[in-house]
Enzyme design. Sequence first.
Site, PDB file in Angstrom:
ATOM      1  N   HIS A 244      -8.252  12.773 -30.087  1.00  0.00           N
ATOM      2  CA  HIS A 244      -9.582  13.298 -29.821  1.00  0.00           C
ATOM      3  C   HIS A 244     -10.210  12.514 -28.674  1.00  0.00           C
ATOM      4  CE1 HIS A 244     -13.269  15.319 -30.657  1.00  0.00           C
ATOM      5  NE2 HIS A 244     -13.907  14.245 -31.096  1.00  0.00           N
TER       6      HIS A 244
ATOM      7  N   CYS B 278       7.930  -6.664   6.052  1.00  0.00           N
ATOM      8  CA  CYS B 278       9.382  -6.703   6.042  1.00  0.00           C
ATOM      9  C   CYS B 278       9.835  -8.162   5.937  1.00  0.00           C
ATOM     10  CB  CYS B 278       9.925  -6.073   7.321  1.00  0.00           C
ATOM     11  SG  CYS B 278      11.705  -6.273   7.492  1.00  0.00           S
TER      12      CYS B 278
ATOM     13  N   CYS C 265     -11.905  19.138 -26.410  1.00  0.00           N
ATOM     14  CA  CYS C 265     -12.690  17.911 -26.265  1.00  0.00           C
ATOM     15  C   CYS C 265     -12.298  17.150 -25.001  1.00  0.00           C
ATOM     16  CB  CYS C 265     -12.580  17.034 -27.502  1.00  0.00           C
ATOM     17  SG  CYS C 265     -10.909  16.659 -27.992  1.00  0.00           S
TER      18      CYS C 265
ATOM     19  N   CYS D   1      13.275  -3.004  12.258  1.00  0.00           N
ATOM     20  CA  CYS D   1      14.682  -3.369  12.071  1.00  0.00           C
ATOM     21  C   CYS D   1      15.582  -2.132  12.104  1.00  0.00           C
ATOM     22  CB  CYS D   1      14.880  -4.076  10.734  1.00  0.00           C
ATOM     23  SG  CYS D   1      13.920  -5.574  10.556  1.00  0.00           S
TER      24      CYS D   1
ATOM     25  N   CYS E  12      12.111  -9.083   9.409  1.00  0.00           N
ATOM     26  CA  CYS E  12      11.495  -9.332  10.713  1.00  0.00           C
ATOM     27  C   CYS E  12      10.049  -9.803  10.598  1.00  0.00           C
ATOM     28  CB  CYS E  12      11.555  -8.079  11.583  1.00  0.00           C
ATOM     29  SG  CYS E  12      10.481  -6.763  10.991  1.00  0.00           S
TER      30      CYS E  12
ATOM     31  N   CYS F  88      12.434  -0.263   7.428  1.00  0.00           N
ATOM     32  CA  CYS F  88      11.617  -0.936   8.433  1.00  0.00           C
ATOM     33  C   CYS F  88      11.868  -0.298   9.791  1.00  0.00           C
ATOM     34  CB  CYS F  88      11.952  -2.422   8.486  1.00  0.00           C
ATOM     35  SG  CYS F  88      11.061  -3.290   9.799  1.00  0.00           S
TER      36      CYS F  88
END
Lengths: 405, 535
Positions: A351, A220, A78, A270, A223, A267
């Site tokens: 089902h 971030c 099903c 960074c 920064c 990042c």
Amino acid sequence: MQSSASAVVYTVPQDSFTRGSHQIMTCMSSEPKVQSKTCFSFPFKMGVGSSGLVNDIGPEHFPPNERYFGLVNFGNTCYCNSVLQALYFCKPFREKILGYKSQPKKKETLLSCLADLFNHINTQKKKTGVIAPKKFVAKLKKENDLFDNYLQQDAHEFLIYLLNTVADLLQAEKPTDKGTLKGKPGTPNGKLNGNNNESKPEPTWVHDIFQGTLTNETRCLCCEGVSTRDEDFLDLSVDVEQNTSITHCLREFSNTETLSHEYKYYCENCCSKQEAQKRMQVKKLPQILALHLKRFKYAEQYHRYTKLSYRVVFPLELRLLNTSDGAESSDKLYDLVAVVVHSGSGPNRGHYITIVKSHGFWLLFDDDIVEKIEVSAIEDFYGTATDVQRSSESGYILFYQTRDV
Amino acid sequence: MAASEGGGREEVKQQFTTREGGYTLMRLSEYSRPTRLTYNSQNHLPVKVSFISINDNTGCNDKIFFNVGRELYFYPYKGVRKAADLTKPSDKRTYKGSTLPTCHDFNQLTASPKGVSLIVGFSAGQVQLIDPVGRENSKIFNEERQIEKSKVTTLRWVPGTEHMFLVAHVSGSMYQYNEELEPVATAPFYQVLKQGEDYAVLTCKSKVPRNPVQRWVIGEGALYEFAFSNDTKYIATASHDGFMRVFHYDTMEKYGSMKSYFGGLLCVCWSPDDRYIVVGGEDDFVTVWSFHEKRVVARGRGHNSWVNVVSFDPYTTDVLPPNMDVYASDDDITHDSNHRDRSFSSYSRTSVHSGTGDGPPALSYRFGSVGQDTQLCLWDFSEDQILNFQPNRTRTSTQLSQSAQCNNVPHGKEASSLHPDGTQTLSNRPTDKSKEKSKKDSISRTPRQQYLSKIHETIMCMGSKAIGTTLCPKLDDVFRLEPLITKKIAYDRLTTLIFREECIVTGCQEGIINTWARPGKVGMSQHAAASGTVV
Ligand SMILES: [Zn+2]
């Protein structure tokens, strides 16, 4: 690419059927005066034969060129039947599959089997009846070990497998591009190849119909630099909460989340791992929006998946509120066209049934049984509002289709 | 997010604070079934509450009436004082069989200590007139279901009348009955009284006056709620097709309309001065519509699911005093008692039941909403906020004449003679200009079918084209309301919200009706109990 979906519109007479006793029966005491007939509950399980369906719809209202056929269950299939019915009533998908069928015969694939099945339904002399999707199921089990057993499977996994497989087969059959395509069938959430520019295979009509784009924004916190990345999707999987709407679930899906501790984000600016805020919003809205409600949750204490039967309401008409700023036609209107419903307690038990909208009325497909239901019966598939354990029939995959204005 | 885990087990709130002060749940004022049953699937019908005040020298004039599942209960209502003895209802009725009560309304005009007129709607379409006070014989309308078979969604007495009431149904029809007319067992035949593009008003073809006096067929799909304006001249309807429509009740002309952002509209109410209508529905929004400007002026997002009930608070809809821009401190009363006292003293409930709408406009409006998310939201807005709002984009909403846009759908040329009930033939068929009455029955389905089909296409078209117009502005083009408070106050869907002078009454589908004392209105008897459990 828009297929002309609505040629004739039928409307169901509003009067419902008279069944059972509807007399007002008061009693001031508890004396049982009249034997109370049980209120019928949806879905009607009255064993209406196929001619019953024609009568329910009314022979004069039965849409021409439309077929409503149940599918035989070969033992826990099903999950497959329910998804096939939903896709059959996603008109753009059906039309493409039927179009594929009319092309010259190729070797047998899952796609050719699907095309044969849809064509078989579509070309039946009778308007209603039952069909055994034998060849398709046999091919499915042969192609993928996951489905090669008699266990209940997850309908969503099957949907994603099927869409990816069809897309891969279509790409492979394209005469022009050679070899560069590597679809990834079964990738969670149906995310195709991400965004690796050059190797990105040419989209097929599966993508034209189901594919949308999410834009993933990460800021971030050190920064303040923002990076965005786009991801394609064939469907969206959303978490569910008790007594909420699908709109709320989508909003939560796109809520800003903070990446911290072990989930810090690397990042580029960074050059180190930093705390960051992330959110995902819909940038390109698909023609058919498939929404998967994550009702199956791994319960550590039981070492198995359990089901969240939460009541999550879904309207017949939807607009997305979680779109990104630059999204094109972000306020397009969707209509609900099909719902795969799960009943029972877990992904590998229970089902699956499907309700679909066809020519203005709603039908319920339960394997070989097809019934017409009132639109008001859809509320039986939202889930259960209180935490008392009850087996619930609850919406599991929703299909919303863009309304052509 | 904490909310994502087992939402149902989350703590429900027993108090909250707004700028006018703290509201406290009066736990001893709870009304429910005398014996609380465990959750039962029968409770799929909303629990509604009706109040009536009768000067009957019992020391408690206010009475409360509510439905839960198969039952109707009638009790004295003691407000913020301890609830009546639940084991001794003034009246109780249980309905067997498959038709159950869905809603009810008292006739406020005729109520007396001798008796009251209460109409009750049923899930199979019938309406019963009962008197829980005088126990007069009851009457049943639409008993044989020949007028209507679908569920009653809302019913109300026509304001200022003793015998007229209106009943709305899931079918989208709304019937006006006159309770003085004898019941007629035969099915009605209708003729058109008034017809618009998306509605029609019909009346019975009959030699003698009979019920229903009128039948309104409005939009497509269920008509969930309607509300009369306070000056009783207008009626606003909320429908499954997503439209709120305002009609002049006597002339039956459509005055204006609006469209939900998406999905059906479930509830509608008027501001006390009739200048604004608020609706709620399946888009999880509350939407404010200006009656005079005929446009959507604000949307509010605070609910996590569909909005079941909206209602203005006439006791807090008030003139905003200068330099009072302090908003609700979100949670409990623990902090800021100075502010609370000050704000409370300047915020006594001056009722602004101006009634006619001629009085000076209220400067600040308060309304509440409850939803399927089990939350109560309170909202404040002022006319200034709405008037001063500028969309932050240069693009402005285009005024769109809806009728011009959607008339040329298929079947449009036949529209003039299409009968909502299919009892007329098409007059523009070239061959039969003369009416063939004998064939009426055999062909009646076709025009009805065509009528429904036309309505369907018209509404689909109106619905899709409404976006970006005054009917349904884009999200950024209207003022965005923020809720004053959003509180989960029940474990099940909330279905009732009534503002009273000393309290707010809420009810949920489980059948529990709660009373929230307004600031300074905590009953002495309950004060100790309530303050002892502050979390
Ligand atoms: Zn950084």
